[in-house]
Design a protein around this motif. Structure first.
Motif, PDB file in Angstrom:
ATOM      1  N   LEU A   3       0.826  -1.212   0.000  1.00 43.14           N
ATOM      2  CA  LEU A   3       0.000   0.000   0.000  1.00 43.14           C
ATOM      3  C   LEU A   3       0.854   1.253   0.000  1.00 43.14           C
ATOM      4  O   LEU A   3       0.456   2.281  -0.516  1.00 43.14           O
ATOM      5  CB  LEU A   3      -0.876   0.013   1.252  1.00 43.14           C
ATOM      6  N   LEU A   4       2.038   1.166   0.630  1.00 41.01           N
ATOM      7  CA  LEU A   4       2.865   2.359   0.784  1.00 41.01           C
ATOM      8  C   LEU A   4       3.857   2.535  -0.353  1.00 41.01           C
ATOM      9  O   LEU A   4       4.597   3.510  -0.380  1.00 41.01           O
ATOM     10  CB  LEU A   4       3.611   2.297   2.112  1.00 41.01           C
ATOM     11  N   PRO A   6       4.386   3.309  -4.182  1.00 40.88           N
ATOM     12  CA  PRO A   6       3.681   3.745  -5.386  1.00 40.88           C
ATOM     13  C   PRO A   6       4.002   2.837  -6.559  1.00 40.88           C
ATOM     14  O   PRO A   6       5.169   2.554  -6.848  1.00 40.88           O
ATOM     15  CB  PRO A   6       4.191   5.161  -5.607  1.00 40.88           C
ATOM     16  N   GLU A   7       2.956   2.377  -7.227  1.00 40.90           N
ATOM     17  CA  GLU A   7       3.110   1.500  -8.391  1.00 40.90           C
ATOM     18  C   GLU A   7       3.492   2.348  -9.600  1.00 40.90           C
ATOM     19  O   GLU A   7       2.853   3.363  -9.880  1.00 40.90           O
ATOM     20  CB  GLU A   7       1.779   0.797  -8.627  1.00 40.90           C
ATOM     21  N   GLY A   9       3.290   1.899 -12.811  1.00 43.19           N
ATOM     22  CA  GLY A   9       2.281   1.995 -13.866  1.00 43.19           C
ATOM     23  C   GLY A   9       1.232   3.035 -13.521  1.00 43.19           C
ATOM     24  O   GLY A   9       0.825   3.853 -14.354  1.00 43.19           O
ATOM     25  N   LEU A  10       0.813   3.023 -12.251  1.00 47.26           N
ATOM     26  CA  LEU A  10      -0.187   3.985 -11.798  1.00 47.26           C
ATOM     27  C   LEU A  10       0.352   5.402 -11.861  1.00 47.26           C
ATOM     28  O   LEU A  10      -0.346   6.328 -12.273  1.00 47.26           O
ATOM     29  CB  LEU A  10      -0.572   3.681 -10.349  1.00 47.26           C
ATOM     30  N   VAL A  11       1.624   5.546 -11.429  1.00 47.99           N
ATOM     31  CA  VAL A  11       2.254   6.874 -11.477  1.00 47.99           C
ATOM     32  C   VAL A  11       2.259   7.384 -12.914  1.00 47.99           C
ATOM     33  O   VAL A  11       1.910   8.533 -13.177  1.00 47.99           O
ATOM     34  CB  VAL A  11       3.696   6.809 -10.899  1.00 47.99           C
ATOM     35  N   PHE A  12       2.590   6.478 -13.842  1.00 47.70           N
ATOM     36  CA  PHE A  12       2.624   6.852 -15.251  1.00 47.70           C
ATOM     37  C   PHE A  12       1.252   7.335 -15.727  1.00 47.70           C
ATOM     38  O   PHE A  12       1.119   8.423 -16.289  1.00 47.70           O
ATOM     39  CB  PHE A  12       3.097   5.650 -16.081  1.00 47.70           C
ATOM     40  N   TRP A  13       0.215   6.521 -15.462  1.00 47.02           N
ATOM     41  CA  TRP A  13      -1.128   6.891 -15.935  1.00 47.02           C
ATOM     42  C   TRP A  13      -1.636   8.151 -15.257  1.00 47.02           C
ATOM     43  O   TRP A  13      -2.291   8.982 -15.855  1.00 47.02           O
ATOM     44  CB  TRP A  13      -2.121   5.742 -15.706  1.00 47.02           C
ATOM     45  N   MET A  14      -1.320   8.268 -13.945  1.00 44.49           N
ATOM     46  CA  MET A  14      -1.789   9.437 -13.207  1.00 44.49           C
ATOM     47  C   MET A  14      -1.129  10.706 -13.752  1.00 44.49           C
ATOM     48  O   MET A  14      -1.800  11.713 -13.973  1.00 44.49           O
ATOM     49  CB  MET A  14      -1.464   9.257 -11.724  1.00 44.49           C
ATOM     50  N   LEU A  15       0.216  10.611 -13.984  1.00 46.57           N
ATOM     51  CA  LEU A  15       0.935  11.761 -14.556  1.00 46.57           C
ATOM     52  C   LEU A  15       0.311  12.162 -15.880  1.00 46.57           C
ATOM     53  O   LEU A  15       0.026  13.333 -16.120  1.00 46.57           O
ATOM     54  CB  LEU A  15       2.393  11.391 -14.785  1.00 46.57           C
TER      55      LEU A  15
END
Lengths: 167, 369
Positions: A3-4, A6-7, A9-15
């Motif tokens: 949980l702590l 950061p994934e 792939g998620l960082v990429f999509w979120m950015l």
């Protein structure tokens, strides 16, 4: 612990998605809204200012118009008064003139009457003279003999005529 | 009052009814006994990320929305396939979801040496889908409102209804948070702060909706809050002025705090990173905790199912009442966290813009964090 962490792939999509959304909204979204609201605020402020000014002007106009009405009323009174005075004056003048004319006419009439009277008297006298001549003629034709009688008669008659005419 | 009593009675009856059927609705791993509820699994399944969007189970049928998996393997290059191909322990093109180990729940593959390795994974996961849905919603709402304005002149009358509500909301954020926090040159930063506020707020609210398009724990995921904090970090430091940098490397403190050991500059330098870090953790922890609390309260019903009808019935009533309370609290928290994130970002940006020797807004920072 996952949980702590950061994934990536998620960082990429979120950015990517947040960056795109940020770009679109910064260009077409928020500035349009904020500017519009601020412009409207400015417009409302201006309108309020204008309304205030207009109100002031209106009250000024009202004061002006009431002043104009008051002065007009005054003027009207003055004109009326003047007109009345003028009227009185004209009437008086007319009356005086009329009186004068009447007087003059009266005098003229009197003169005329006098003249006509004199004429009439003269006429009568002439007539009397003619008559007396006629009478005298008749008497003379009738009583030439009695001279004294004749003279008396003439005198008497003349006397009568004169006294008559005098009356 | 009478209506309230009727509603409460109905809630009790319904919850008792559902409690009786509880084990049909819960995700029960096959190796566990029928009544043994895997609370940890349920909670972490809901607040974590996954390759498919699990909606519910009807009987033993899983109702899920499959999502695309995009991975780049160092061995075989790019692969794109639907998550349904690797669900329930299936393997597709050598990829499978690790059942245990350090990559538990993530897609892995075996390298030449036979070890489990992570490929480059940019799959559209549940949270990614949540981000997309929230972004689209945000775009529709804000652009829709902006479109209303584009068609009108400032002389037209003020909007009512939804546009009017959004105008009030946006101007509240703009005037009370951004203008106050950033200071005189707030105009440059307003679009970012507004976007951040509404993204966080919409994500928080959508996260509270338990049904499909909602429910993804977007702002309670550390990757999302990290990106948001990074945006603030870059904006603060890129647009920071000379005075800001001077305050970090040569702060106005007694000289012996700076020479020979640069104690204060070190602390200030450290502060550059702790500020966004605090932003990241605050939002993440608050939203995660909220989701967890609601899930635990809901799970109370199923945990007590084996303890007999009396305990189960009373706990169900308590659970529903507390869930309602928590949900209401979470709506408040959804707003407060968006507000706090935006306000602190605004204050950090404002501090980096300050030119004079004015008072630092440290008081405000301390009060919130």
């Amino acid at each position: 612990m996952s949980l702590l962490l950061p994934e990536s792939g998620l960082v990429f999509w979120m950015l990517l998605s947040f960056g795109i959304v940020f770009f679109i909204l910064a260009k077409f979204g928020f500035p349009a809204i904020v500017n519009m609201v601020e412009n409207r605020k400015k417009y409302i402020d201006e309108s309020l200012e204008n309304a205030k000014e207009a109100n002031e002007q209106l009250s000024k106009l009202k004061a002006e118009s009431s002043a104009i009405i008051a002065s007009a009323n005054k003027e009207q009174g003055r004109i009326l008064k003047e007109a009345m005075q003028e009227r009185d004056k004209i009437i008086n003048e007319a009356r005086k003139k009329a009186e004068f004319t009447a007087q003059k006419e009266l005098e003229d009439a009197k003169k005329q009457i006098q003249m006509e009277k004199d004429e009439a008297i003269r006429d009568i006298r002439r007539q009397v003279a003619v008559l007396s001549v006629d009478i005298a003629e008749k008497i003379i034709r009738k009583n030439l003999d009695e001279e004294k009688k004749q003279m008396d008669m003439i005198d008497r008659m003349l006397e009568e005529v004169v006294s008559k005419s005098k009356n | 009052m009478k209506q309230l009593r009727i509603v409460l009675a109905l809630v009790c009856l319904l919850s008792g009814f559902f409690a009786a059927q509880a084990d049909d609705h819960v995700v029960v791993p096959p190796e566990q006994k029928e009544n043994d509820v895997d609370v940890k699994g349920i909670i972490f399944g809901h607040i974590g990320d996954s390759y498919e969007w699990h909606i519910t189970d009807i009987g033993h049928t899983h109702v899920t929305v499959p999502l695309p998996v995009i991975v780049h393997s160092s061995v075989s290059g790019w692969h794109v396939f639907m998550s349904s191909k690797i669900s329930h322990g299936h393997t597709h093109d050598g990829f499978y979801v690790a059942p245990a180990g350090s990559y538990e729940g993530k897609i892995v593959e075996k390298n030449a040496a036979g070890e489990e390795v992570r490929p480059i994974d940019i799959s559209i996961t549940k949270v990614t889908m949540g981000i997309f849905i929230n972004c689209i919603l945000l775009l529709i709402i804000i652009l829709g409102v902006a479109n209303w304005y584009r068609k009108r002149s400032p002389e037209s009358e003020a909007p009512g209804g939804f546009v009017g509500f959004m105008e009030m909301f946006i101007m509240m954020v703009h005037d009370d948070i951004i203008k106050e926090g950033v200071g005189p040159n707030y105009r440059k930063f307003a679009p970012y702060l507004l976007t951040a506020f509404f993204f966080i707020f919409i994500s928080n609210v959508i996260g509270l909706i338990p049904l499909f398009p909602g429910g993804a724990n977007v702002t309670g995921n550390i990757a999302i809050t990290m990106v948001l904090a990074l945006f603030t970090f870059f904006i603060v430091n890129v647009f920071g002025n000379k005075h800001y940098w001077k305050d970090i490397f040569w702060p106005e403190v007694p000289w012996w705090l700076k020479i020979p050991i640069p104690m204060m500059p070190f602390i200030e330098l450290f502060g550059i990173f702790t500020k966004p870090f605090a932003l990241m953790i605050r939002l993440f922890a608050n939203m995660l905790a909220g989701h967890m609390a609601i899930l635990v309260l809901t799970c109370l019903v199923f945990i007590t199912a084996s303890m007999g009808p009396a305990i189960n019935g009373s706990m169900t009533v308590a659970s529903v009442l507390f869930s309602v309370f928590m949900n209401m609290l979470e709506v408040l928290v959804a707003f407060i966290q968006a507000y706090v994130f935006t306000m602190l970002s605004a204050v950090f940006i404002g501090l980096a813009q300050e030119t004079g020797h004015g008072e630092h807004k440290a008081k405000e920072e301390g009060a919130i964090s």
